[in-house]
Design a protein around this motif. Sequence first.
Motif, mmCIF file in Angstrom:
data_model
loop_
_atom_site.group_PDB
_atom_site.id
_atom_site.type_symbol
_atom_site.label_atom_id
_atom_site.label_comp_id
_atom_site.label_asym_id
_atom_site.label_seq_id
_atom_site.Cartn_x
_atom_site.Cartn_y
_atom_site.Cartn_z
ATOM 1 N N LEU A 285 0.811 -1.214 0.000
ATOM 2 C CA LEU A 285 0.000 0.000 0.000
ATOM 3 C C LEU A 285 0.846 1.267 0.000
ATOM 4 O O LEU A 285 0.528 2.242 -0.675
ATOM 5 C CB LEU A 285 -0.908 0.018 1.232
ATOM 6 N N GLU A 286 1.912 1.279 0.792
ATOM 7 C CA GLU A 286 2.748 2.474 0.958
ATOM 8 C C GLU A 286 4.209 2.055 0.804
ATOM 9 O O GLU A 286 4.919 1.813 1.780
ATOM 10 C CB GLU A 286 2.519 3.108 2.332
ATOM 11 N N SER A 287 4.654 1.973 -0.424
ATOM 12 C CA SER A 287 6.004 1.481 -0.700
ATOM 13 C C SER A 287 7.054 2.400 -0.085
ATOM 14 O O SER A 287 7.024 3.615 -0.306
ATOM 15 C CB SER A 287 6.221 1.387 -2.207
ATOM 16 N N SER A 288 7.982 1.820 0.662
ATOM 17 C CA SER A 288 9.029 2.617 1.304
ATOM 18 C C SER A 288 9.947 3.257 0.271
ATOM 19 O O SER A 288 10.424 4.370 0.457
ATOM 20 C CB SER A 288 9.842 1.740 2.259
ATOM 21 N N LEU A 315 12.532 5.429 -15.359
ATOM 22 C CA LEU A 315 12.103 5.614 -13.976
ATOM 23 C C LEU A 315 10.995 4.618 -13.685
ATOM 24 O O LEU A 315 10.002 4.552 -14.426
ATOM 25 C CB LEU A 315 11.607 7.042 -13.738
ATOM 26 N N LEU A 316 11.154 3.838 -12.624
ATOM 27 C CA LEU A 316 10.198 2.798 -12.253
ATOM 28 C C LEU A 316 9.361 3.296 -11.077
ATOM 29 O O LEU A 316 9.891 3.550 -9.991
ATOM 30 C CB LEU A 316 10.936 1.516 -11.881
ATOM 31 N N ALA A 317 8.063 3.428 -11.282
ATOM 32 C CA ALA A 317 7.161 3.942 -10.251
ATOM 33 C C ALA A 317 6.598 2.780 -9.437
ATOM 34 O O ALA A 317 5.473 2.315 -9.662
ATOM 35 C CB ALA A 317 6.050 4.765 -10.884
ATOM 36 N N TYR A 318 7.400 2.294 -8.472
ATOM 37 C CA TYR A 318 6.975 1.157 -7.642
ATOM 38 C C TYR A 318 5.655 1.446 -6.918
ATOM 39 O O TYR A 318 4.797 0.569 -6.787
ATOM 40 C CB TYR A 318 8.036 0.834 -6.607
ATOM 41 N N GLY A 319 5.517 2.673 -6.418
ATOM 42 C CA GLY A 319 4.307 3.010 -5.671
ATOM 43 C C GLY A 319 3.055 2.915 -6.512
ATOM 44 O O GLY A 319 1.978 2.598 -6.006
ATOM 45 N N SER A 320 3.189 3.185 -7.799
ATOM 46 C CA SER A 320 2.058 3.042 -8.717
ATOM 47 C C SER A 320 1.810 1.576 -9.043
ATOM 48 O O SER A 320 0.660 1.109 -9.035
ATOM 49 C CB SER A 320 2.344 3.823 -10.004
#
Length: 407
Positions: A285-288, A315-320
């Motif tokens: 839910l809330e990637s560090s 750029l890799l948007a892990y949070g997305s």
Amino acid sequence: MVEETPWQQSLRYANRANPYPFYEELRKTPVARRPDGSYVVSTYREIVALLHDNRVTSDPRKRPAEYQFANPFEGSIITEDPPEHDLDRRRMTGHFGPPERPHMIADLEPEIRRLTAELLDDMKGKTRIDLVDEFAFPLPVTIICKILGVPLESIPRFHDWIESALDGADLGPEANDPEQLRRAEKGVEEVGKLRQFLADLLDQYTEQPGPGMFSAMVHDTGPDGRMPQDTLVSDAVLLLFAGHETSVNLIAHSVLTMLRHPHVYEQLRHRPELVVPGVEEFLRLESSVHIWHTRAALEDIEIAGTTIPKGAPILLAYGSANRDPERFENPDEPVLDRPDNQHVGFSQSVHYRFGAPLARLETQIAVAEFVRRVENPRLVEDPPPYRRNQIFRGPRHLVVDIDGIRD
């Protein structure tokens, strides 16, 4: 005035607490070209594919000159490709876990539990606490210092350096604001101080062996040979920095998520065994680590109907990706026992975070004991104030009112 893209909006400090509506818009174009020629990847399937694609490099030396930038982790294993990466990672992990030290993380559990209890005991008599300053930060930073052999009395010094380094990094439209340029300049200076501090510490251990991983690394002359001094310093920066920053954010976000969703808090009160899958869900839910910005294409890559050209930064948007509805059902809702929760909160493939087992154990113990011992916790401010940094995204403070601390 040119209208900002969803990506630019997601990076503005005003949206740090909630970039998710902008990610939702961003995912409509899974691979999006930015004006500077870099590409943002925002969907789960495409990010995982690129993480496993050997046509993607992490080595800044393989990027075109116009795409070079300051990176506090330059020269460390996260800026290397195989086989160089594999060699240096093997030299490090031999002192941190399997196969040479298979029980190291498990053996730390009593110390993590002792320190967690001590921090909660220190809150007795209080009715308001700052969860970051009093709990989420001191727990992992103390543990990583003991693992590495960094003197505990140095924590206030390097904490300030790291905070300045984090505040100085900006990937968004505010990067060229005068105040942010000042922060960036200071951040570079503070990274230099951190590197010098760790270089001096490694030199001390070279002269006089001591406890911890740093001493073991400088004296390691095993089958792979001794790690070069510059690489040792770079990896020391990475180990100290990443060894606690991501855990601070994960612990703080776990508590924040529980208090935002009372049914989740109640589930953990009545079924404490759910803390293990629960921590995975909090991390999803809330990637560090919310974004990773150092990859580039070694050759043209066709993906999601787009060609990322050779040399282009990625750029890799892990949070997305971790909230992509194509991969996770009801992705904005916490489901503690979510099945098949293969998030990218610790990345994947060769750069999978080897400190992940420690971060998991620290957070599982911290969350379980918070739920067990803290009486009636309530958020004072929601959203809480966030740090400026978009990569290591997390609350700067998390103020909670409580009725007390149980024994």
